[in-house]
Design a protein around this motif. Structure first.
Motif, short mmCIF file in Angstrom:
data_model
loop_
_atom_site.label_atom_id
_atom_site.label_comp_id
_atom_site.label_asym_id
_atom_site.label_seq_id
_atom_site.Cartn_x
_atom_site.Cartn_y
_atom_site.Cartn_z
N ILE A 1 0.87 -1.17 0.00
CA ILE A 1 0.00 0.00 0.00
C ILE A 1 0.91 1.23 0.00
N ASP A 2 0.73 2.07 -1.00
CA ASP A 2 1.50 3.31 -1.09
C ASP A 2 0.59 4.47 -0.74
N ILE A 3 1.09 5.34 0.16
CA ILE A 3 0.25 6.47 0.56
C ILE A 3 1.14 7.70 0.81
N VAL A 4 0.66 8.84 0.33
CA VAL A 4 1.33 10.12 0.54
C VAL A 4 0.57 10.83 1.65
N LEU A 5 1.30 11.25 2.68
CA LEU A 5 0.70 11.82 3.89
C LEU A 5 1.10 13.28 4.08
N ASP A 6 0.31 13.98 4.88
CA ASP A 6 0.70 15.32 5.31
C ASP A 6 0.83 15.29 6.83
N ARG A 7 1.45 16.31 7.39
CA ARG A 7 1.73 16.33 8.83
C ARG A 7 0.46 16.30 9.68
N ARG A 8 -0.61 16.96 9.23
CA ARG A 8 -1.82 17.06 10.03
C ARG A 8 -2.52 15.73 10.24
N SER A 9 -2.57 14.90 9.21
CA SER A 9 -3.39 13.69 9.30
C SER A 9 -2.60 12.39 9.22
N ALA A 10 -1.28 12.45 9.18
CA ALA A 10 -0.46 11.26 8.99
C ALA A 10 -0.72 10.17 10.03
N PHE B 1 7.16 5.55 13.77
CA PHE B 1 7.23 6.00 12.38
C PHE B 1 7.26 7.53 12.32
N TRP B 2 6.34 8.16 13.04
CA TRP B 2 6.22 9.62 13.04
C TRP B 2 7.50 10.28 13.55
N LYS B 3 8.01 9.78 14.66
CA LYS B 3 9.23 10.38 15.23
C LYS B 3 10.42 10.22 14.29
N ALA B 4 10.52 9.08 13.62
CA ALA B 4 11.62 8.87 12.68
C ALA B 4 11.53 9.85 11.50
N ILE B 5 10.33 10.08 11.02
CA ILE B 5 10.14 11.04 9.92
C ILE B 5 10.44 12.46 10.40
N GLU B 6 9.91 12.83 11.56
CA GLU B 6 10.06 14.19 12.08
C GLU B 6 11.48 14.51 12.53
N ASN B 7 12.18 13.53 13.08
CA ASN B 7 13.53 13.77 13.60
C ASN B 7 14.60 13.60 12.54
N GLY B 8 14.19 13.37 11.32
CA GLY B 8 15.17 13.29 10.25
C GLY B 8 15.89 11.96 10.16
N SER C 1 14.86 9.49 8.55
CA SER C 1 14.71 9.19 7.13
C SER C 1 15.12 10.44 6.35
N THR C 2 16.07 10.27 5.47
CA THR C 2 16.57 11.41 4.72
C THR C 2 15.57 11.92 3.69
N ASN C 3 14.69 11.06 3.21
CA ASN C 3 13.76 11.48 2.16
C ASN C 3 12.30 11.50 2.62
N LYS C 4 12.07 11.52 3.93
CA LYS C 4 10.71 11.60 4.50
C LYS C 4 9.83 10.43 4.04
N ARG C 5 10.44 9.26 3.89
CA ARG C 5 9.71 8.05 3.52
C ARG C 5 10.03 6.95 4.51
N GLY C 6 9.08 6.07 4.66
CA GLY C 6 9.30 4.92 5.53
C GLY C 6 8.28 3.84 5.24
N GLN C 7 8.45 2.72 5.92
CA GLN C 7 7.56 1.59 5.74
C GLN C 7 7.08 1.08 7.09
N ILE C 8 5.84 0.66 7.12
CA ILE C 8 5.31 -0.08 8.24
C ILE C 8 4.98 -1.46 7.70
N GLY D 1 4.83 4.85 3.35
CA GLY D 1 4.34 6.18 3.64
C GLY D 1 5.36 7.23 3.27
N GLU D 2 4.90 8.28 2.62
CA GLU D 2 5.77 9.40 2.27
C GLU D 2 5.13 10.68 2.76
N MET D 3 5.90 11.48 3.46
CA MET D 3 5.41 12.74 4.01
C MET D 3 5.70 13.86 3.01
N ARG D 4 4.65 14.62 2.69
CA ARG D 4 4.81 15.77 1.79
C ARG D 4 4.07 16.96 2.36
#
Length: 181
Positions: A8-17, A68-75, A77-84, A116-119
């Motif tokens: 499942i591929d999904i593009v997320l934003d900070r508000r609803s991720a 997942f959120w903390k890893a994305i927010e704290n950098g 992940s260099t490209n704001k992507r991750g997997q669950i 998940g990719e944060m944009r």
């Protein structure tokens, strides 16, 4: 036999991720827990999502989404992507070379990968509509797969009917190919 993998591929934003990721994990577990499941529904971006009303499962989901959120927010992940990754396994007897019983091992029978990719959205309204549509398609994918012949035959025989799941469940987080948390 190879383990079925559903991606499942999904593009997320900070508000609803967090909310969207929790909803997806709840939907997967709702369709793959074979014990006595108390259903629950979640409203996420005007999409009704099935869930599991079990304190242990809710805590597990919250903990993994937070990692997942903390890893994305704290950098991390260099490209704001991750997997669950959600892996369902069965316990099988482990034998040595000479067919001597050596205990049990977990053998995966199905794996779900949520990419998940944060944009940062250009417009919140358009992004919410797109994300709601993607969430609906994701729910359709989950339902279609779990009710299909392939999805039903992936499930091994249930030999232990105690608890919410007769099978071990592992939820792991990967950032840049490395498992964290």
């Amino acid at each position: 036999m190879s383990t079925p993998t559903i991606t499942i591929d999904i593009v997320l934003d900070r508000r609803s991720a967090k909310e969207v990721l929790r909803a997806i994990l709840h939907a997967i577990l709702f369709h793959r827990l074979f014990g006595t499941v108390k259903p629950k529904t979640y409203e996420v971006l005007d999409v009704t999502v099935p869930g599991v009303a079990d304190s242990e499962m809710e805590q597990l989901i919250n903990d993994k989404v937070d990692v997942f959120w903390k890893a994305i927010e704290n950098g991390t992940s260099t490209n704001k992507r991750g997997q669950i990754l959600v892996t369902f396994s069965e316990k099988r007897p482990k034998k040595s070379w000479f067919q001597v019983y050596m205990g049990e091992e977990d053998v995966p029978w199905e794996q779900w990968i949520v990419n998940g990719e944060m944009r940062q959205p250009k417009s919140d309204k358009d992004f919410d509509t797109t994300l709601a549509s993607t969430l609906s398609k994701t729910l359709h994918t989950i339902l279609t797969y779990t009710s299909s012949e392939r999805g039903r035959t992936a499930v091994p025989l249930i030999t232990n009917a105690t608890g919410i799941s007769p099978f071990p469940i592992k939820i792991s987080i990967k950032m840049d190919g490395t498992e964290i948390g």
